[in-house]
Design a protein around this motif. Structure first.
Motif, PDB file in Angstrom:
ATOM      1  N   UNK A 136      -2.848   3.418   5.574  1.00  0.00           N
ATOM      2  CA  UNK A 136      -1.420   3.715   5.241  1.00  0.00           C
ATOM      3  C   UNK A 136      -0.680   2.497   4.882  1.00  0.00           C
ATOM      4  N   UNK A 137      -0.038   2.684   3.776  1.00  0.00           N
ATOM      5  CA  UNK A 137       0.604   1.330   3.226  1.00  0.00           C
ATOM      6  C   UNK A 137       2.147   1.502   3.700  1.00  0.00           C
TER       7      UNK A 137
ATOM      8  N   UNK B 262     -16.056   6.461  17.481  1.00  0.00           N
ATOM      9  CA  UNK B 262     -15.510   7.694  16.735  1.00  0.00           C
ATOM     10  C   UNK B 262     -14.080   7.758  16.859  1.00  0.00           C
ATOM     11  N   UNK B 263     -13.581   6.647  17.488  1.00  0.00           N
ATOM     12  CA  UNK B 263     -12.085   6.532  17.753  1.00  0.00           C
ATOM     13  C   UNK B 263     -11.108   6.438  16.521  1.00  0.00           C
ATOM     14  N   UNK B 264     -10.268   7.408  16.257  1.00  0.00           N
ATOM     15  CA  UNK B 264      -9.534   7.300  15.030  1.00  0.00           C
ATOM     16  C   UNK B 264      -8.878   6.001  14.772  1.00  0.00           C
ATOM     17  N   UNK B 265      -9.211   5.349  13.832  1.00  0.00           N
ATOM     18  CA  UNK B 265      -8.643   4.096  13.340  1.00  0.00           C
ATOM     19  C   UNK B 265      -7.760   4.278  11.972  1.00  0.00           C
ATOM     20  N   UNK B 266      -6.429   3.635  12.024  1.00  0.00           N
ATOM     21  CA  UNK B 266      -5.883   4.075  10.864  1.00  0.00           C
ATOM     22  C   UNK B 266      -5.078   2.544  10.547  1.00  0.00           C
ATOM     23  N   UNK B 267      -5.489   1.982   9.426  1.00  0.00           N
ATOM     24  CA  UNK B 267      -4.845   0.734   8.817  1.00  0.00           C
ATOM     25  C   UNK B 267      -3.603   1.047   8.509  1.00  0.00           C
ATOM     26  N   UNK B 268      -2.665   0.414   8.979  1.00  0.00           N
ATOM     27  CA  UNK B 268      -1.211   0.250   8.761  1.00  0.00           C
ATOM     28  C   UNK B 268      -0.726  -1.107   8.322  1.00  0.00           C
ATOM     29  N   UNK B 269      -0.678  -1.237   7.045  1.00  0.00           N
ATOM     30  CA  UNK B 269      -0.718  -2.674   6.328  1.00  0.00           C
ATOM     31  C   UNK B 269       0.564  -2.408   5.042  1.00  0.00           C
ATOM     32  N   UNK B 270       0.786  -3.729   4.825  1.00  0.00           N
ATOM     33  CA  UNK B 270       1.558  -3.888   3.892  1.00  0.00           C
ATOM     34  C   UNK B 270       1.029  -4.283   2.380  1.00  0.00           C
ATOM     35  N   UNK B 271      -0.384  -4.434   2.774  1.00  0.00           N
ATOM     36  CA  UNK B 271      -1.305  -4.612   1.633  1.00  0.00           C
ATOM     37  C   UNK B 271      -1.526  -3.237   0.777  1.00  0.00           C
ATOM     38  N   UNK B 272      -1.463  -3.425  -0.471  1.00  0.00           N
ATOM     39  CA  UNK B 272      -1.830  -2.326  -1.574  1.00  0.00           C
ATOM     40  C   UNK B 272      -3.059  -2.788  -2.208  1.00  0.00           C
ATOM     41  N   UNK B 273      -3.617  -3.811  -2.022  1.00  0.00           N
ATOM     42  CA  UNK B 273      -4.810  -4.412  -2.743  1.00  0.00           C
ATOM     43  C   UNK B 273      -6.087  -3.439  -2.707  1.00  0.00           C
TER      44      UNK B 273
ATOM     45  N   UNK C  96      13.546   5.314   6.526  1.00  0.00           N
ATOM     46  CA  UNK C  96      13.398   6.593   6.167  1.00  0.00           C
ATOM     47  C   UNK C  96      11.910   6.912   5.951  1.00  0.00           C
ATOM     48  N   UNK C  97      11.383   6.079   4.941  1.00  0.00           N
ATOM     49  CA  UNK C  97       9.959   6.538   4.604  1.00  0.00           C
ATOM     50  C   UNK C  97       8.866   6.081   5.818  1.00  0.00           C
ATOM     51  N   UNK C  98       9.192   5.126   6.383  1.00  0.00           N
ATOM     52  CA  UNK C  98       8.335   4.890   7.761  1.00  0.00           C
ATOM     53  C   UNK C  98       8.492   5.876   8.469  1.00  0.00           C
ATOM     54  N   UNK C  99       9.523   6.239   8.834  1.00  0.00           N
ATOM     55  CA  UNK C  99       9.838   7.577  10.252  1.00  0.00           C
ATOM     56  C   UNK C  99       8.975   8.789   9.442  1.00  0.00           C
ATOM     57  N   UNK C 100       9.026   9.027   8.074  1.00  0.00           N
ATOM     58  CA  UNK C 100       8.500  10.242   7.623  1.00  0.00           C
ATOM     59  C   UNK C 100       7.099   9.923   7.841  1.00  0.00           C
ATOM     60  N   UNK C 101       6.328   8.802   7.459  1.00  0.00           N
ATOM     61  CA  UNK C 101       5.058   8.559   7.312  1.00  0.00           C
ATOM     62  C   UNK C 101       4.653   8.687   8.683  1.00  0.00           C
ATOM     63  N   UNK C 102       5.255   8.005   9.817  1.00  0.00           N
ATOM     64  CA  UNK C 102       4.843   8.047  11.200  1.00  0.00           C
ATOM     65  C   UNK C 102       4.848   9.449  11.661  1.00  0.00           C
ATOM     66  N   UNK C 103       5.732  10.334  11.284  1.00  0.00           N
ATOM     67  CA  UNK C 103       5.750  11.816  11.903  1.00  0.00           C
ATOM     68  C   UNK C 103       4.838  12.356  11.315  1.00  0.00           C
ATOM     69  N   UNK C 104       4.468  12.464  10.243  1.00  0.00           N
ATOM     70  CA  UNK C 104       3.098  13.023   9.403  1.00  0.00           C
ATOM     71  C   UNK C 104       2.044  12.601  10.044  1.00  0.00           C
ATOM     72  N   UNK C 105       1.848  11.114  10.272  1.00  0.00           N
ATOM     73  CA  UNK C 105       0.473  10.777  10.856  1.00  0.00           C
ATOM     74  C   UNK C 105       0.344  11.141  12.328  1.00  0.00           C
ATOM     75  N   UNK C 106       1.440  11.198  13.017  1.00  0.00           N
ATOM     76  CA  UNK C 106       1.417  11.603  14.493  1.00  0.00           C
ATOM     77  C   UNK C 106       1.145  13.167  14.695  1.00  0.00           C
ATOM     78  N   UNK C 107       1.746  13.975  13.679  1.00  0.00           N
ATOM     79  CA  UNK C 107       1.418  15.276  13.515  1.00  0.00           C
ATOM     80  C   UNK C 107       0.143  15.605  13.416  1.00  0.00           C
TER      81      UNK C 107
END
Length: 141
Positions: free
Chosen positions: A113-114, A86-97, A120-131
């Motif tokens: 997460x792509x 049940x560990x939260x696993x988030x894929x964080x990849x460049x692939x959008x396939x 700035x976009x990375x920063x916002x995405x990380x902040x939202x994911x962590x929140x």
């Protein structure tokens, strides 16, 4: 306690991740592993991590293209183990396939997460994911 395990082999991506986290008001603790085989050993407490105490992360960010075992294999083995099922696993990849996204979810990823192009976009995405994943979210082992 470890907040984030980041599984990534690209040194530039790791550097960006570290810089983004360092600018957060309450930066989470994190560990970086650079290949899938080490990540599996760490999470399943086997190999060099057997019989040692290492903190389990509250969240795993995983790239798909890794040396050793790839991100798909990591997800599959982590989900097959009762201690990490049940560990939260988030894929964080460049692939959008679509096939990669579908496969990750079918194996048990909680989110896909792509990687954005700008800092700035990375920063916002990380902040939202962590929140979301570290603040209100709870899971059981």
């Amino acid at each position: 306690m470890l907040d984030i395990l980041y599984i990534e082999d690209n040194l530039n991506e790791i550097d960006i991740f570290k810089r983004v986290l360092s600018h957060l008001v309450n930066p989470p603790s994190f560990t970086v592993l650079s290949n899938g085989s080490d990540a599996i050993d760490y999470l399943l407490q086997q190999g060099i991590y057997e019989d040692k105490t290492y903190p389990m992360p509250r969240l795993v960010l995983i790239d798909l293209n890794l040396p050793g075992q790839n991100g798909f294999e990591v997800i599959q083995q982590v989900r097959a183990n009762t201690g990490t099922k049940y560990l939260p696993l988030l894929v964080y990849s460049i692939s959008d396939l679509a096939d990669d996204i579908r496969r990750a979810y079918n194996l048990g990823a909680n989110a896909y997460l792509i990687k954005p192009q700008s800092y700035q976009e990375v920063s916002e995405l990380m902040r939202r994911a962590i929140d979301f994943w570290l603040t209100p979210n709870q899971y059981v082992r």
